[in-house]
Design an enzyme around this catalytic site. Structure first.
Site, PDB file in Angstrom:
ATOM      1  N   HIS B  56      -1.602  -6.942 -39.856  1.00  0.00           N
ATOM      2  CA  HIS B  56      -1.289  -7.901 -38.740  1.00  0.00           C
ATOM      3  C   HIS B  56      -1.095  -9.409 -39.311  1.00  0.00           C
ATOM      4  CE1 HIS B  56      -2.568  -4.786 -36.339  1.00  0.00           C
ATOM      5  NE2 HIS B  56      -3.935  -4.767 -36.544  1.00  0.00           N
ATOM      6  N   LYS B 104     -11.811  -8.667 -32.139  1.00  0.00           N
ATOM      7  CA  LYS B 104     -10.827  -7.996 -31.374  1.00  0.00           C
ATOM      8  C   LYS B 104     -11.069  -6.801 -30.664  1.00  0.00           C
ATOM      9  CE  LYS B 104      -7.001  -7.864 -34.120  1.00  0.00           C
ATOM     10  NZ  LYS B 104      -7.987  -7.936 -35.312  1.00  0.00           N
ATOM     11  N   ASP B 109     -13.730  -2.145 -34.614  1.00  0.00           N
ATOM     12  CA  ASP B 109     -13.925  -3.731 -34.896  1.00  0.00           C
ATOM     13  C   ASP B 109     -15.536  -3.886 -34.339  1.00  0.00           C
ATOM     14  OD1 ASP B 109     -11.595  -5.040 -36.068  1.00  0.00           O
ATOM     15  OD2 ASP B 109     -10.815  -3.501 -34.744  1.00  0.00           O
ATOM     16  N   HIS B 218      -1.168  -1.667 -32.984  1.00  0.00           N
ATOM     17  CA  HIS B 218      -1.002  -0.535 -33.896  1.00  0.00           C
ATOM     18  C   HIS B 218      -0.232   0.599 -33.658  1.00  0.00           C
ATOM     19  CE1 HIS B 218      -5.118  -2.554 -33.605  1.00  0.00           C
ATOM     20  NE2 HIS B 218      -5.170  -2.541 -34.889  1.00  0.00           N
TER      21      HIS B 218
END
Ligand SMILES: Nc1ncnc2c1ncn2[C@@H]1O[C@H](COP(=O)(O)OP(=O)(O)O)[C@@H](O)[C@H]1O
Ligand SMILES: Nc1ncnc2c1ncn2[C@@H]1O[C@H](COP(=O)(O)OP(=O)(O)O)[C@@H](O)[C@H]1O
Ligand SMILES: [Mg+2]
Ligand SMILES: [Mg+2]
Ligand SMILES: [Mg+2]
Ligand SMILES: [Mg+2]
Lengths: 202, 330, 330, 202
Positions: B56, B104, B109, B218
């Site tokens: 990213h 996020k 995560d 993604h």
């Protein structure tokens, strides 16, 4: 039943299955996730193999804890903390037992299955690895004697049952009804883990 | 797969090495980890740590710098970093007043940062966590894990970072971050997929005349796959979805971000910006400021996202504070 | 062709419109032209004007701002802007002390800027022109039009802009620009082509396992087409070519730029940066500063270029001066 | 020979050829340049057409000046200033002549061909549009009477002669010997210009 040697073999065989099916697991994750499950598991179990092959243990619990810490620190993603938690809980549940017999293992698997659900805030039926761990742990508890063949079959059936489920947890949940028709990648890697266990116990 | 790499399974190590060397004045790699931290911390400041999977870029290391993040934890490609690495970042930046984790909203995560937070708390470091969920392409219902965190995350880094730099407490910094999170919304689209190096294959397939609306960063499938439309139609569709969801209306003031996903030329982002401007003007929503560029990419995916952040005096003032982060200099 | 555009032959108008709106605090479009100028000029300063074909964004409008360019003239895609437009830019920024034109060495750019300069001189505006030719992939012989101007141009904008901001005369500004030009060298490579919107077809074809070394920023054929190598091999090949050509040697000090051509992820640029660092360290060439990102692109071409600028006290000091240009904030 | 009406027709027909061959000119430029010559010429001559159709002129020179200024401000790239210069020089050379007869036109073409060479710092043999303008202007000067058919043939042959040349000017010069085997795009567009002129004069 599960000696230190067998636990080592279990990790060794699991790693083999994971490496052999790295592309397949990634493909499953490509369909309903982000194309990394095979990569994550391959990285993690390779490290597990390296770790447990070179170390020596005086009880199974210690080995399982190493597995937990290795997966936790090498896998990442959703599956890393979940597998890590599973093995950590399993390690704690079997601690202090010289030989991990069938009943102790039952407690270990139950603790693992519950650990995943707590950490993942998930339950059975949400199209996640819980759908392999939870029925497997229940089935185990009910057996008088564990048949290696049946163990594999139960794990396989559980994995396959995720195909028709609609995901409500994990990345696949974004797809909603479109997630139906695909096997959950985490359930597939969990299946390899139990297939390896079955072979070790056979 | 055409990439300028060495071994596909070694891209992160290779990248982090080159990254640390790219900005030696400001950045420092914490030895033995994939954490990029500020070389010199602002004394006594509440720490801000973010991170996530790689792919990213410039997120998140590009936002490490005075006025934004104190450390970014770099995961494998599209894979959340692990608790031990995040824990190292927390320890490195804590100066006794606690650390805010900006996460996020993805299961991986959230779980990894959560566990890192537990490790830190066990060592007596105060940790708070905010979860960014600006991607309105995902329905926020009981049957999903909620909205994903995408480009709007950058504004959370900025406001939290500025607040912390002003000397605010952990709770105050967290409150500013959460306010930003409730006021920011994004939606993206793609024209072509990306390739995770170690997977070696495109993450999805689109026909030569197709696009995907509502895509995730993604390559997660979006809400609709259809024939490519004009820049104006696409810009209006995404903006209208955001406006509807956010309840923004005449008289409101926003900051606009047009974010390139990877291989979409800036030329196209500027074209989109023109149409977003027209539409907002038409609705009497005033534009306080605009960011056009690559802020939260998906490797070489072609496409873009639109982010609208509703601003008030506090947020505007936090956005205006100085930032030395390479990817967001103010 | 997959692009977020409206009519392919209207991309420039659409882009310039959205561009002017993207940075209203600093930029202003000169009405009726495709010129982006600084809103407020520094009084009495020598003007700096650059420009060229579009498709290289953020070049050149991204470098308009206090401390760099006063105006950028935006041509059609990969096509030099016309003399009348350049003339408008010159008139707009001249404050009585003359204007420097920074031109990339392509026949079209040189001719159009030259004619614009003649128009300006006819109206009594002093104009000087420098021509950037940093691309060592082209042999600088009598049988070519000389080396192309590529990513190194950005350093010329920076040093000329800083010098002018210090109050230097047109001749002094020109001298600094020319010094930079003699000390900067670049070389690029591509993995996949770009598509000019109105042409609708890829500018060249490479097999799935091929790369092209020495490519130009308009997809001009390079010096060699061969099998893709590792990031390390490619980085070393380009760097060695530059070192050889420039005569840089142990003890020299350089600034490094790793420039993405369009769709190459920043991840790969960082990987390259690591290898360039290793090689320069090995040769005892010290790295004063590093820039990794997209500075001079070729639409969605995949690939990158390496630029080495040999620095001395003067150039280092000019690079360190403040710049408010969005694409090169210092 | 070249009346205002005919000059208007000339531009009209040229524009038609350019629009019809926009893709072809771009393809030629793709081989040895940057894929924009057709696009540049198409944009420029469409504007020329719009301009000269709507305006009225009292001499050919004025029309040619409009053509020059339009090409200069609409084409860009290398070809814009070169075509612009050609028409500007032609306009100056034929100025003050009520009818542009064959001799005046000879002077016009010669001035144009020289203008291109001065502006482009180029001469014949470098694989540029000079290789059409220069031989064409020389040939014209030598004729007792211009045959439309021959005019087209000379332009065509000149264009085709660029195929075997190695470029030493313009973007194609980067390719050095690899530029051999391709017609120069600017020579091709120049050919259409003279083909249109031949038809108008026929
Ligand atoms: N909340 C959850 N509870 C249990 N298992 C989960 C949960 N979320 C995800 N998983 C499991 O993790 C797997 C995905 O792992 P992986 O692809 O490695 O991580 P990521 O989704 O972060 O890319 C899913 O297939 C699923 O089995
Ligand atoms: N120095 C020069 N002298 C004469 N003609 C030239 C010169 N350089 C280029 N040309 C002509 O210009 C043509 C290219 O025009 P075009 O593609 O529109 O511009 P660009 O090369 O800037 O993209 C070439 O085919 C050639 O005929
Ligand atoms: Mg995954
Ligand atoms: Mg992942
Ligand atoms: Mg061109
Ligand atoms: Mg061209």
């Amino acid at each position: 039943m599960l000696t230190i040697q067998k636990a080592q073999d279990w990790m060794h065989k699991t790693n083999q299955y994971i490496q052999d099916n790295k592309a397949y697991l990634t493909e499953l994750d490509q369909a309903i996730g982000d194309s990394d499950h095979g990569i994550n598991m391959s990285r993690g179990f390779q490290e597990v193999e390296n770790k447990v092959e070179s170390a020596s243990y005086d009880e199974v619990s210690a080995l399982l804890k190493d597995v937990a810490m290795t997966l936790m620190s090498k896998v990442g993603g959703a599956s890393g903390p979940l597998y890590g938690t599973a093995f950590l809980k399993m390690s704690t549940a079997v601690k202090g037992n010289d030989t991990v017999d069938q009943d102790v293992m039952a407690a270990g698997l139950e603790a693992a299955a519950q650990g995943i659900q707590q950490r993942g805030k998930s339950t059975a039926g949400e199209k996640t690895m819980v759908d392999v761990w939870e029925p497997l742990a229940s089935w185990w508890k009910e057996q008088d004697e564990i048949s290696a063949e049946n163990l594999e079959a139960v794990a396989k059936e559980a994995m396959e049952s995720t195909k028709q489920m609609e995901a409500t947890k994990g990345r696949a949940s974004y797809l909603k009804e479109k997630s139906v028709g695909h096997i959950d990648p985490g359930s597939a890697s969990s299946y390899y883990l139990f297939k390896a266990l079955a072979e070790v116990l056979a | 797969m055409k990439k300028v790499i060495n071994q596909p399974n070694n891209v992160i190590e290779d990248m982090v090495k080159g990254m640390a060397l790219a900005n030696e004045a400001q950045w420092q790699r914490i030895e033995g980890t994939n954490v990029i931290r500020r070389k010199e911390l602002s004394p006594g400041k509440v720490g801000i740590v973010s991170g996530g999977g790689s792919g990213h870029e410039p997120a998140h290391a590009g936002y490490v710098g005075k006025g934004m993040l104190d450390a970014a934890v770099v995961g494998e490609v599209f894979t959340s970093p692990t608790p031990d690495q995040i824990f190292e970042a927390i320890k490195a930046v804590d100066q006794g007043n606690g650390v805010l984790l900006v996460v996020k909203n993805y299961t991986g995560d959230v779980l990894n940062f959560e566990m890192a937070g537990e490790l830190a708390e066990a060592e007596g470091i105060r940790v708070e966590q905010v979860v960014v969920s600006d991607d309105i392409a995902v329905k926020d219902s009981d049957n999903t894990i909620g909205r994903r965190g995408v480009a709007g995350t950058v504004f959370v880094h900025k406001t939290a970072g500025a607040k912390a730099e002003q000397g605010a407490s952990l709770d105050e910094v967290k409150a500013s971050a959460e306010k930003t999170i409730t006021q920011v919304r994004s939606m993206g689209m793609a024209l072509s997929p990306c390739i995770v190096p170690d997977a070696g294959k495109p993450s999805f397939h689109l026909e030569e005349d197709e696009m995907e609306i509502g895509i995730g960063i993604h390559g997660e499938a979006g809400t609709e796959r259809k024939k490519i439309a004009s820049a104006q139609e696409i810009a209006e569709e995404l903006t209208n979805h955001i406006l509807e969801d956010s309840g923004l209306s005449a008289g409101d003031e926003v900051v606009v971000m047009i974010n390139g996903m990877g291989s979409t030329p800036e030329m196209e982002l500027f074209i989109v910006n023109g149409h977003v401007n027209d539409l907002l003007n038409e609705k009497n929503i005033s534009i306080h400021d605009t960011y056009v560029g690559e802020f939260m990419t998906s490797l070489e995916m072609a496409g873009f996202s639109i982010t609208l952040l509703k601003v008030d005096t506090e947020i505007k003032q936090l956005l205006a504070e100085a930032s030395e982060a390479v990817a967001f200099r103010v």
